[in-house]
Design an enzyme around this catalytic site. Sequence first.
Site, PDB file in Angstrom:
ATOM      1  CB  VAL A  17      -0.291   0.114   0.785  1.00  0.00           C
ATOM      2  CG1 VAL A  17      -2.025  -0.647   1.103  1.00  0.00           C
ATOM      3  CG2 VAL A  17      -0.220   0.157   2.203  1.00  0.00           C
ATOM      4  CB  SER A  42      -4.447   2.975  16.719  1.00  0.00           C
ATOM      5  OG  SER A  42      -3.740   2.846  17.926  1.00  0.00           O
ATOM      6  CE1 TYR A  96       0.002   0.983  14.220  1.00  0.00           C
ATOM      7  CE2 TYR A  96      -1.008   1.833  16.222  1.00  0.00           C
ATOM      8  CZ  TYR A  96      -0.678   0.918  15.222  1.00  0.00           C
ATOM      9  OH  TYR A  96      -1.663   0.614  15.780  1.00  0.00           O
ATOM     10  CB  ALA A 140       3.163  10.290  14.278  1.00  0.00           C
ATOM     11  CE  LYS A 171      -2.194   2.159  12.701  1.00  0.00           C
ATOM     12  NZ  LYS A 171      -3.381   2.131  11.934  1.00  0.00           N
ATOM     13  CB  ILE A 218      -7.759  -5.674  17.868  1.00  0.00           C
ATOM     14  CG1 ILE A 218      -8.697  -4.103  18.390  1.00  0.00           C
ATOM     15  CG2 ILE A 218      -8.683  -7.052  17.683  1.00  0.00           C
ATOM     16  CD1 ILE A 218      -9.852  -3.815  19.126  1.00  0.00           C
TER      17      ILE A 218
HETATM   18  P1  NAD Z   1      -3.058  -7.273  11.127  1.00  0.00           P
HETATM   19  O1  NAD Z   1      -1.450  -7.361  11.416  1.00  0.00           O
HETATM   20  O2  NAD Z   1      -3.406  -8.854  11.333  1.00  0.00           O
HETATM   21  O3  NAD Z   1      -2.980  -7.121   9.595  1.00  0.00           O
HETATM   22  C1  NAD Z   1      -2.264  -6.031   9.094  1.00  0.00           C
HETATM   23  C2  NAD Z   1      -2.523  -6.711   7.458  1.00  0.00           C
HETATM   24  O4  NAD Z   1      -2.270  -5.818   6.771  1.00  0.00           O
HETATM   25  C3  NAD Z   1      -1.649  -8.098   7.056  1.00  0.00           C
HETATM   26  O5  NAD Z   1      -2.743  -8.651   6.067  1.00  0.00           O
HETATM   27  C4  NAD Z   1      -0.719  -7.430   5.962  1.00  0.00           C
HETATM   28  O6  NAD Z   1      -0.327  -8.159   5.288  1.00  0.00           O
HETATM   29  C5  NAD Z   1      -1.146  -6.337   6.259  1.00  0.00           C
HETATM   30  N1  NAD Z   1      -0.150  -5.118   5.167  1.00  0.00           N
HETATM   31  C6  NAD Z   1       0.940  -4.756   6.280  1.00  0.00           C
HETATM   32  N2  NAD Z   1       1.786  -4.174   5.874  1.00  0.00           N
HETATM   33  C7  NAD Z   1       1.192  -3.813   4.633  1.00  0.00           C
HETATM   34  C8  NAD Z   1       1.980  -3.536   3.328  1.00  0.00           C
HETATM   35  N3  NAD Z   1       3.021  -2.637   2.919  1.00  0.00           N
HETATM   36  N4  NAD Z   1       1.247  -3.193   1.927  1.00  0.00           N
HETATM   37  C9  NAD Z   1       0.110  -3.981   2.081  1.00  0.00           C
HETATM   38  N5  NAD Z   1      -1.043  -4.785   2.868  1.00  0.00           N
HETATM   39  C10 NAD Z   1      -0.019  -4.468   4.668  1.00  0.00           C
HETATM   40  O7  NAD Z   1      -2.717  -6.571  12.111  1.00  0.00           O
HETATM   41  P2  NAD Z   1      -4.492  -5.701  12.910  1.00  0.00           P
HETATM   42  O8  NAD Z   1      -4.512  -5.968  14.169  1.00  0.00           O
HETATM   43  O9  NAD Z   1      -5.600  -6.876  11.939  1.00  0.00           O
HETATM   44  O10 NAD Z   1      -4.156  -4.084  12.531  1.00  0.00           O
HETATM   45  C11 NAD Z   1      -4.769  -3.942  10.970  1.00  0.00           C
HETATM   46  C12 NAD Z   1      -5.286  -2.802  10.807  1.00  0.00           C
HETATM   47  O11 NAD Z   1      -5.513  -2.412  12.378  1.00  0.00           O
HETATM   48  C13 NAD Z   1      -3.978  -1.590  11.043  1.00  0.00           C
HETATM   49  O12 NAD Z   1      -4.045  -0.187  10.638  1.00  0.00           O
HETATM   50  C14 NAD Z   1      -3.930  -1.932  12.502  1.00  0.00           C
HETATM   51  O13 NAD Z   1      -2.601  -0.720  12.899  1.00  0.00           O
HETATM   52  C15 NAD Z   1      -4.755  -1.042  13.324  1.00  0.00           C
HETATM   53  N6  NAD Z   1      -5.001  -1.532  14.353  1.00  0.00           N
HETATM   54  C16 NAD Z   1      -4.430  -3.059  15.382  1.00  0.00           C
HETATM   55  C17 NAD Z   1      -5.440  -2.674  16.910  1.00  0.00           C
HETATM   56  C18 NAD Z   1      -4.918  -3.947  17.351  1.00  0.00           C
HETATM   57  O14 NAD Z   1      -4.819  -4.315  18.468  1.00  0.00           O
HETATM   58  N7  NAD Z   1      -4.618  -5.375  16.556  1.00  0.00           N
HETATM   59  C19 NAD Z   1      -5.427  -1.441  17.639  1.00  0.00           C
HETATM   60  C20 NAD Z   1      -5.593   0.050  16.836  1.00  0.00           C
HETATM   61  C21 NAD Z   1      -4.987  -0.344  15.287  1.00  0.00           C
END
Ligand code: NAD
Length: 239
Positions: free
Chosen positions: A56, A134, A147, A149, A151, A180
């Site tokens: 991305v 986040s 992270y 900054a 978000k 999560i």
């Molecule tokens: P995850 O690692 O399970 O999923 C993230 C997905 O993004 C993965 O499939 C990964 O391959 C993909 N990805 C990573 N870099 C990429 C790139 N350069 N190009 C394309 N795809 C890419 O994590 P998640 O917890 O499901 O995270 C999803 C979103 O939620 C993220 O933006 C994360 O920052 C946000 N988030 C997660 C939490 C948590 O506690 N899990 C909390 C706040 C925010």
Amino acid sequence: MPRIVLVTGSGSGIGWAVVQLLAAAGDRVHGVDLRFPGETRAALEATGGMAWEADVGEFGAAARTVDGIVARDGRLDVLVACAGISRDRVLWEMTEEDWDRVLDVDLKGVFAYLRAAAPHFRRQSAGKVVAVSSTTALRGRPGLANYSAAKAGMLALVRVAARELGPANVNVNAVAPGFIETPLTAGIPDKVRQRLVSDTPLGRIGRPEDVAAVIRFLCSDDARHITGEVVRVDGGLLA
Ligand code: NAD
């Protein structure tokens, strides 16, 4: 006619939960990810969508993907920007590469897809965008300078996009998940995990479906009068 949806980061965690919910609602779901493990590729294809392997953070790939979807399916109705990474270190140990990579994926990656989708949304006079921020954008946590900054920048981007695209009938919102249970958080040490849970009024770790359900709502017509908003999905962590 199914809605045409694009979910970035659809191969895992929250993005995969969004794919499943929207697929069950009859949407045609396209996914972007670095890789599509297990059943994720077939699940997208079963909706009539496609699995697009791309980083991305690559600006040109975003335009090629979004334009490819519109060329194939005629339109794009919904963009969910979920792809994200973290590289946690206290800031005096954080490298330039740690900073650049996280900003590239978590912030520029959202801009790239929003930038690519915006002309189509404007032409259609319709569109829905949800970006996954986040709670760390809203409250500082040690080790997350890059992270947080990214978000927080995303929230500013969402507000500007809501203003610029509102006149074209496009809703642009964000969710701010707390803690999560996904592969992203699997490495969090037990001590930190326990502290986060005890700081959470609902006393539990969130599930990807908890976030996906709010995203589904924000993408729906029920949320047609909400834009430029950030919805915390954190069990009360920041209450
Ligand atoms: P995850 O690692 O399970 O999923 C993230 C997905 O993004 C993965 O499939 C990964 O391959 C993909 N990805 C990573 N870099 C990429 C790139 N350069 N190009 C394309 N795809 C890419 O994590 P998640 O917890 O499901 O995270 C999803 C979103 O939620 C993220 O933006 C994360 O920052 C946000 N988030 C997660 C939490 C948590 O506690 N899990 C909390 C706040 C925010």
